[in-house]
Design a protein around this motif. Structure first.
Motif, short mmCIF file in Angstrom:
data_model
loop_
_atom_site.label_atom_id
_atom_site.label_comp_id
_atom_site.label_asym_id
_atom_site.label_seq_id
_atom_site.Cartn_x
_atom_site.Cartn_y
_atom_site.Cartn_z
N ASN A 156 0.85 -1.20 0.00
CA ASN A 156 0.00 0.00 0.00
C ASN A 156 0.89 1.25 0.00
OD1 ASN A 156 -1.50 2.30 1.38
ND2 ASN A 156 -3.14 0.84 0.96
N HIS B 218 -6.44 9.27 -1.01
CA HIS B 218 -6.23 9.73 -2.38
C HIS B 218 -5.70 11.17 -2.51
CE1 HIS B 218 -10.43 11.50 -2.64
NE2 HIS B 218 -9.77 12.36 -3.38
N CYS C 33 -1.91 10.64 -2.12
CA CYS C 33 -1.26 9.46 -2.68
C CYS C 33 -0.59 9.77 -4.03
CB CYS C 33 -2.28 8.33 -2.86
SG CYS C 33 -1.55 6.85 -3.56
N TYR D 161 0.12 7.77 -6.32
CA TYR D 161 -0.38 6.85 -7.37
C TYR D 161 -1.88 6.99 -7.59
CZ TYR D 161 4.11 4.77 -6.23
OH TYR D 161 5.44 4.57 -5.98
N ALA D 162 -2.52 7.99 -6.99
CA ALA D 162 -3.99 8.09 -7.06
C ALA D 162 -4.48 8.25 -8.50
CB ALA D 162 -4.46 9.26 -6.21
N CYS E 247 -9.84 6.14 -7.49
CA CYS E 247 -9.53 6.28 -6.06
C CYS E 247 -10.39 7.37 -5.40
CB CYS E 247 -8.05 6.61 -5.86
SG CYS E 247 -6.95 5.44 -6.64
N CYS F 116 -6.03 -1.30 -1.50
CA CYS F 116 -5.55 -0.41 -2.57
C CYS F 116 -6.02 -0.98 -3.90
CB CYS F 116 -4.03 -0.29 -2.54
SG CYS F 116 -3.38 0.69 -3.92
FE1 SF4 Z 1 -3.37 5.36 -3.53
FE2 SF4 Z 1 -5.54 4.76 -4.96
FE3 SF4 Z 1 -4.20 2.84 -3.67
FE4 SF4 Z 1 -5.63 4.66 -2.31
S1 SF4 Z 1 -6.43 3.11 -3.72
S2 SF4 Z 1 -3.60 3.94 -1.82
S3 SF4 Z 1 -5.30 6.47 -3.56
S4 SF4 Z 1 -3.44 4.09 -5.37
#
Ligand code: SF4
Length: 331
Positions: A255, A296, A299, A301-302, A306, A324
């Motif tokens: 994560n 998000h 993050c 990687y969002a 998300c 995730c």
């Molecule tokens: Fe990041 Fe999306 Fe994973 Fe949440 S779901 S940790 S925002 S990549």
């Protein structure tokens, strides 16, 4: 993982927020302290519960011991629901349950009564629970002092005569006086000097080997969590984001929030270097947590999904749970 001693199922705890008007106060929202949290603590094992301040770790520990009442969900101890048992069971059963679950607090300066001697502090549970005959009190107090690395003569002294580390040892001895099977240790070393921390962590490990106690070890310090825990749960804004055996979390986090937390842990190796992940912004308000994945807004990687869809906590590999949408990408 061995048989579960304590099990938390879909636990929810909100704290109402009020605004004071001219005459009346009205409710304007809720702090989402714990939001559908589930995990297990195995017999003789330590689960490390980590996350930033205000993420709901301490509230989780308190609800597990029924020091706070959850709004919904269950806490099971040896298969029995704790809150219901403490409400309805016969007095002897209630006392036995209270004895089985204890807490060690963060601040050894505030958690010991300065007017009581160490003997009175440690023997106080004998007065309340009456599980030890009076003639055995002295021997029990002395053996508990020995167990936590203190001497018999310390029994006649007062808390102010001890250092921070020694006071935390007294707190631990008091918790052990009821012969518990489960202890919630809430940041037990965070107010202590670095040199003393190692001693207390070693003490917790030794106690577990000698007595088979299970711990919920609450901390924001990942190094200490790695030392004492067999399993780790990572919490963010009232939710569990990752739950796995300790080596899996530290060696292969799945994560992005766990990755960011781990990147801040100093590595005592001048050759190995990790790239620190700096998260933008502050932790959002737990009164109005972000939609979708709560992480998000911070993050790296969002994606669009998300913002709208909350990722479920799902199993990826043996016993490794992660919330995730893109966890496979990091596997
Ligand atoms: Fe990041 Fe999306 Fe994973 Fe949440 S779901 S940790 S925002 S990549």
């Amino acid at each position: 993982m061995p048989e579960a001693l304590v099990e938390v199922q879909d636990l929810v705890k909100y704290f109402p927020v009020y605004q004071r008007g001219v005459l009346l106060k009205k409710k304007v929202g809720d702090v989402h302290a714990i939001d559908n949290v589930s995990f297990k603590v195995g017999r003789g094992e330590t689960l490390g519960l980590v996350g930033e301040s205000g993420c709901g770790k301490t509230t989780t520990g308190k609800v597990m011991l029924d020091l706070e009442t959850g709004d919904s969900g269950k806490v099971l101890f040896e298969g029995k629901e704790v809150h219901e048992s403490l409400k309805k069971a016969p007095r002897s059963e209630k006392l036995a349950l209270r004895r089985s679950m204890q807490m060690v607090f963060q601040n050894p300066y505030g958690s010991l009564d300065p007017r009581m001697t160490v003997f009175d502090i440690i023997s106080e549970p004998f007065v309340i629970h009456k599980h030890i005959p009076h003639v055995e009190w002295k021997d029990r107090v002395y053996s508990l002092l020995k167990l936590v690395g203190l001497e018999e003569y310390h029994a006649e002294r007062y808390p102010h005569e001890f250092s921070g580390g020694q006071r935390q040892r007294i707190s631990i001895a008091r918790a052990l006086a009821t012969e518990p099977k489960f202890i919630v240790a809430d940041e037990p070393v965070s107010s202590l000097d670095v040199s003393i921390r190692a001693q207390i962590l070693n003490l917790l490990e030794d106690l577990q080997k000698k007595t088979g106690i299970s711990f919920l070890y609450i901390s924001h310090d990942l190094s200490s969590v790695r030392q004492v825990s067999q399993f780790v749960a990572v919490m963010y804004l009232g939710k569990i984001f990752e739950y796995a055996p300790v080596n899996q979390v530290f060696d292969k986090p799945l994560n992005p929030y766990t990755m960011a937390l781990l990147s801040a842990v100093p590595i005592p190796d001048p050759v190995r270097q990790t790239k620190r992940i700096i998260l933008p912004g502050d932790v959002p308000s737990p009164v109005n947590p972000p939609s979708g994945c709560r992480f998000h807004p911070r993050c790296p990687y969002a994606a669009e999904v998300c913002k709208t869809d909350e990722p479920p906590l799902r199993e990826l590999g043996s016993g490794h749970l992660v919330a995730c949408h893109f966890a496979e990408k990091f596997a």
